[in-house]
Design a protein around this motif. Structure first.
Motif, short mmCIF file in Angstrom:
data_model
loop_
_atom_site.label_atom_id
_atom_site.label_comp_id
_atom_site.label_asym_id
_atom_site.label_seq_id
_atom_site.Cartn_x
_atom_site.Cartn_y
_atom_site.Cartn_z
N VAL A 101 0.85 -1.18 0.00
CA VAL A 101 0.00 0.00 0.00
C VAL A 101 0.88 1.23 0.00
O VAL A 101 1.90 1.29 0.67
CB VAL A 101 -0.92 0.01 1.24
N SER A 102 0.48 2.25 -0.76
CA SER A 102 1.30 3.45 -0.83
C SER A 102 0.43 4.69 -0.71
O SER A 102 -0.79 4.63 -0.80
CB SER A 102 2.07 3.49 -2.16
N GLY A 103 1.09 5.84 -0.50
CA GLY A 103 0.39 7.11 -0.50
C GLY A 103 -0.65 7.22 0.59
O GLY A 103 -0.49 6.75 1.71
N ASP A 104 -1.78 7.91 0.24
CA ASP A 104 -2.84 8.13 1.21
C ASP A 104 -3.45 6.82 1.69
O ASP A 104 -3.94 6.74 2.81
CB ASP A 104 -3.95 9.00 0.59
N GLY A 105 -3.43 5.80 0.86
CA GLY A 105 -3.97 4.52 1.26
C GLY A 105 -3.23 3.92 2.43
O GLY A 105 -3.79 3.13 3.19
N ARG A 106 -1.97 4.26 2.58
CA ARG A 106 -1.18 3.77 3.71
C ARG A 106 -1.38 4.66 4.92
O ARG A 106 -1.45 4.18 6.06
CB ARG A 106 0.31 3.74 3.34
N LEU A 107 -1.48 5.97 4.72
CA LEU A 107 -1.60 6.90 5.83
C LEU A 107 -2.88 6.67 6.63
O LEU A 107 -2.87 6.78 7.86
CB LEU A 107 -1.56 8.34 5.32
N ARG A 108 -3.97 6.35 5.95
CA ARG A 108 -5.24 6.18 6.66
C ARG A 108 -5.17 5.06 7.70
O ARG A 108 -5.55 5.28 8.86
CB ARG A 108 -6.37 5.97 5.67
N PRO A 109 -4.72 3.85 7.35
CA PRO A 109 -4.66 2.82 8.39
C PRO A 109 -3.63 3.10 9.47
O PRO A 109 -3.82 2.73 10.63
CB PRO A 109 -4.32 1.54 7.61
N LEU A 110 -2.54 3.78 9.12
CA LEU A 110 -1.55 4.12 10.14
C LEU A 110 -2.10 5.15 11.12
O LEU A 110 -1.90 5.04 12.33
CB LEU A 110 -0.27 4.64 9.48
N ALA A 111 -2.79 6.16 10.59
CA ALA A 111 -3.41 7.16 11.46
C ALA A 111 -4.50 6.53 12.31
O ALA A 111 -4.70 6.90 13.48
CB ALA A 111 -3.97 8.31 10.63
N ALA A 112 -5.22 5.56 11.73
CA ALA A 112 -6.27 4.86 12.50
C ALA A 112 -5.65 4.09 13.66
O ALA A 112 -6.22 4.05 14.76
CB ALA A 112 -7.05 3.92 11.59
N ARG A 113 -4.49 3.48 13.45
CA ARG A 113 -3.79 2.80 14.55
C ARG A 113 -3.50 3.78 15.69
O ARG A 113 -3.71 3.48 16.86
CB ARG A 113 -2.47 2.22 14.06
N GLU A 114 -2.97 4.95 15.31
CA GLU A 114 -2.65 5.96 16.31
C GLU A 114 -3.92 6.38 17.07
O GLU A 114 -3.91 6.51 18.30
CB GLU A 114 -2.02 7.19 15.64
N PHE A 115 -5.01 6.60 16.34
CA PHE A 115 -6.26 7.06 16.95
C PHE A 115 -6.79 6.05 17.95
O PHE A 115 -7.07 6.38 19.11
CB PHE A 115 -7.30 7.31 15.86
N TRP A 116 -6.91 4.78 17.52
CA TRP A 116 -7.52 3.78 18.39
C TRP A 116 -6.62 3.41 19.56
O TRP A 116 -7.09 3.09 20.65
CB TRP A 116 -7.90 2.53 17.59
N THR A 117 -5.30 3.47 19.35
CA THR A 117 -4.38 3.21 20.45
C THR A 117 -4.51 4.29 21.52
O THR A 117 -4.47 4.00 22.72
CB THR A 117 -2.93 3.15 19.93
N ALA A 118 -4.70 5.54 21.09
CA ALA A 118 -4.84 6.64 22.05
C ALA A 118 -6.18 6.62 22.76
O ALA A 118 -6.26 6.75 23.98
CB ALA A 118 -4.64 7.98 21.34
N ILE A 119 -7.25 6.44 22.00
CA ILE A 119 -8.58 6.63 22.57
C ILE A 119 -9.01 5.47 23.47
O ILE A 119 -9.91 5.61 24.30
CB ILE A 119 -9.63 6.86 21.45
#
Length: 208
Positions: A101-119
């Motif tokens: 996966v590249s570009g924005d398609g990669r950023l979305r799941p990585l940002a989702a990891r950060e979000f759910w880990t924090a919340i």
């Protein structure tokens, strides 16, 4: 708040932000795999939950969480389960995690990891609440003071993310082979599993 208060708060808050918690482990792992910029952008996922924790601390929800055994236990189980699941997934994925996966398609799941880990981490809200309290001037309204302290803490969090991402990017240069990247993923996954187990057995602070 006085300059003396800020002189104590800023280094203390930065030291707290630099603690190698689950989100910082993710930032380092993402940078090792996909570079500094990707990890830094993906870390934006952690800031809405953290900002929400600051607001919650300002209106007193952190105290409610500390006082309610049932609420703390429910959030603790959810957070621990997510960290354990994510850690196992990273261990199992090895070097192939999001590799195609590249570009924005990669950023979305990585940002989702950060979000759910924090919340899903109730300890984070308690840390915000307990940490801000000693710096609040009791003679003035607490709401604005906590929001100000929280804003500074979030700014310092960004610096901490950048440092972890920088370290991860350099680690990634040393482990560019699939075997090396797989090792990074497995070690990071093991760290998240350990964090999940620690959260699972965490106890809420005693009510005042």
């Amino acid at each position: 708040m006085t300059l003396d208060t800020w002189a104590i708060f800023v280094p203390a808050a930065f030291a707290l932000n630099m603690f190698p918690g689950p989100n910082n482990v993710l930032a380092m792992t993402h940078a090792a795999r996909w570079g500094f910029s990707t990890a830094l952008i993906a870390s934006a996922g952690r800031f809405p939950p953290f900002a929400g924790f600051v607001l919650a601390a300002a209106i007193g929800l952190g105290a409610a969480l500390a006082a309610s055994a049932e609420l703390f236990a429910a959030l603790k189980w959810v957070g621990a389960a997510y960290l354990l699941w994510l850690g196992v997934q990273m261990i199992r994925a090895g070097a192939g995690d999001l590799a195609g996966v590249s570009g924005d398609g990669r950023l979305r799941p990585l940002a989702a990891r950060e979000f759910w880990t924090a919340i899903t981490n109730p300890k984070a809200m308690l840390v915000f609440t307990a940490f801000f309290a000693p710096f609040v001037d009791a003679s003035r309204p607490a709401f604005a003071q906590i929001l100000t302290l929280g804003g500074v803490a979030l700014g310092l969090e960004l610096i901490a993310v950048a440092l972890y991402a920088f370290a991860g990017a350099h680690l990634g240069r040393l482990t560019r082979s699939p075997r090396g990247l797989g090792l990074v993923n497995r070690l990071s996954g093991a760290a998240l599993v350990a964090a999940g187990l620690a959260l699972l057995f965490a106890r809420r602070p005693a009510s005042p």
